[in-house]
Design an enzyme around this catalytic site. Structure first.
Site, PDB file in Angstrom:
ATOM      1  N   ASP A   7       5.002  12.970  14.575  1.00  0.00           N
ATOM      2  CA  ASP A   7       4.280  12.040  13.704  1.00  0.00           C
ATOM      3  C   ASP A   7       3.718  12.796  12.513  1.00  0.00           C
ATOM      4  O   ASP A   7       2.860  13.671  12.657  1.00  0.00           O
ATOM      5  CB  ASP A   7       3.148  11.388  14.504  1.00  0.00           C
ATOM      6  CG  ASP A   7       2.413  10.322  13.713  1.00  0.00           C
ATOM      7  OD1 ASP A   7       2.745  10.109  12.525  1.00  0.00           O
ATOM      8  OD2 ASP A   7       1.485   9.713  14.282  1.00  0.00           O
ATOM      9  N   TYR A  67      -0.294  -0.022   0.598  1.00  0.00           N
ATOM     10  CA  TYR A  67       0.954   0.605   0.164  1.00  0.00           C
ATOM     11  C   TYR A  67       0.979   0.760  -1.352  1.00  0.00           C
ATOM     12  O   TYR A  67       1.326   1.819  -1.881  1.00  0.00           O
ATOM     13  CB  TYR A  67       2.126  -0.254   0.635  1.00  0.00           C
ATOM     14  CG  TYR A  67       3.495   0.278   0.278  1.00  0.00           C
ATOM     15  CD1 TYR A  67       4.076   1.305   1.022  1.00  0.00           C
ATOM     16  CD2 TYR A  67       4.232  -0.265  -0.774  1.00  0.00           C
ATOM     17  CE1 TYR A  67       5.342   1.782   0.709  1.00  0.00           C
ATOM     18  CE2 TYR A  67       5.493   0.201  -1.094  1.00  0.00           C
ATOM     19  CZ  TYR A  67       6.044   1.227  -0.353  1.00  0.00           C
ATOM     20  OH  TYR A  67       7.297   1.699  -0.660  1.00  0.00           O
ATOM     21  N   LYS A 101       1.037   4.269  -3.450  1.00  0.00           N
ATOM     22  CA  LYS A 101       2.096   4.628  -4.390  1.00  0.00           C
ATOM     23  C   LYS A 101       1.526   4.887  -5.785  1.00  0.00           C
ATOM     24  O   LYS A 101       2.011   5.780  -6.499  1.00  0.00           O
ATOM     25  CB  LYS A 101       3.161   3.531  -4.436  1.00  0.00           C
ATOM     26  CG  LYS A 101       3.963   3.390  -3.140  1.00  0.00           C
ATOM     27  CD  LYS A 101       4.644   4.676  -2.730  1.00  0.00           C
ATOM     28  CE  LYS A 101       5.568   4.494  -1.530  1.00  0.00           C
ATOM     29  NZ  LYS A 101       6.170   5.766  -1.084  1.00  0.00           N
ATOM     30  N   THR A 125      17.518  -0.955   2.632  1.00  0.00           N
ATOM     31  CA  THR A 125      17.165  -0.149   3.801  1.00  0.00           C
ATOM     32  C   THR A 125      16.445  -1.039   4.816  1.00  0.00           C
ATOM     33  O   THR A 125      16.230  -2.233   4.573  1.00  0.00           O
ATOM     34  CB  THR A 125      16.236   1.016   3.422  1.00  0.00           C
ATOM     35  OG1 THR A 125      14.980   0.486   2.980  1.00  0.00           O
ATOM     36  CG2 THR A 125      16.844   1.870   2.318  1.00  0.00           C
TER      37      THR A 125
END
Length: 272
Positions: free
Chosen positions: A61, A153, A157, A188
């Site tokens: 991890d 997220y 970023k 993906t």
């Protein structure tokens, strides 16, 4: 000393990470691959080793920084050098800020920002004495385009882009380049997990919208993005550092869906 260059790729077991590892291997790199998925990591490792490249698997991890640092040490000890770091691994929970939990926020920022920062630090410490090296941060056009459903997220970023400027400034005098790649819609696993509150998978609807915004009218493929990543790590990009580069099929810089353009100018903008 190992005469072949060495790349570290995080999130290397599948999708873009696996394609990137394979591309670097095809270009003559030995690889250290990091991922939690031992089975998938073994699959890509076997494929790389058929090319005659040395490969080290680090299963664990990334959020465990002790594990992550040990992977860098292992790379130096067993492969003798570190030439390229690809900070590819990501984690995020789809949902609005209204529903965001502190542990989800912390996990996203740890994997998407803290881990890349410290991996860059530890790898740069090995790159600086050699007066060469490349750190590639896999970011997203969402660092500049809000969606309303991925607050941690998007924040991570945005931070990763700013971190890129900072690291390029710090390590540039030692010949270490740092770039951020703002990716658009890539085909993906992460592009197929959008689910509504009632459990319906809405990924296809989101894909149709995205393809209606992209001038190239399609999602990017992992293999073609991997080629861009490898090129930016090469001497073909030797004067590029401290930049955020959009690899998004043109999405970021056009403002309206193609179905709307079609209604206005059907002869010039076919619907599909």
């Amino acid at each position: 000393m190992n005469s072949r260059p060495v790349v570290i790729v995080t999130g290397a077991a599948q999708g873009l990470g696996a394609a990137t590892a394979l591309e670097f291997a095809n270009r003559g790199y030995d690889c250290l691959l990091i991922d939690r998925n031992a089975t998938a990591l073994q699959t890509i490792t076997a494929e790389i080793e058929t090319l005659g490249r040395r490969t080290i698997q680090c299963v664990g991890d990334l959020a465990d920084l002790q594990f992550t640092r040990s992977a860098v040490s292992r790379c130096k000890q067993e492969l003798g050098r570190i030439d390229v770091l690809v900070n590819n691994a990501a984690w995020r929970k789809i949902g609005t800020m209204r529903a965001m939990q502190v542990d989800e926020w912390d996990q996203t920022l740890r994997v998407c920002l803290t881990v890349p920062a410290f991996l860059a630090k530890w790898c740069a410490a090995e790159m600086e004495p050699a007066q060469r090296g490349v750190i590639l941060n896999i970011s997203s056009i969402q660092s500049k385009l809000a969606s309303g459903i991925s607050p941690a997220y998007i924040a991570a970023k945005g931070g990763l882009d700013s971190l890129t400027y900072e690291l390029a400034t710090l390590y540039g005098p030692a010949g270490v380049r740092v770039l951020s790649l703002n990716l658009g819609a890539i085909d993906t696993e992460m592009s197929a997990d959008y689910v509504s509150e009632d459990g319906e998978n809405v990924s296809d609807a989101l894909r149709q919208f995205a393809e209606g915004m992209i001038p190239l009218r399609r999602f990017g493929r992992a293999d073609e993005i991997a080629r861009s990543i490898a090129m930016l790590a090469s001497d073909d990009a030797s004067y590029m550092t401290g930049a955020c580069l959009e690899i998004d099929g043109g999405w970021t810089h056009q403002s309206s869906p193609y179905r709307l353009k079609n209604k206005q100018f059907p002869k010039e903008f076919p619907e599909s």
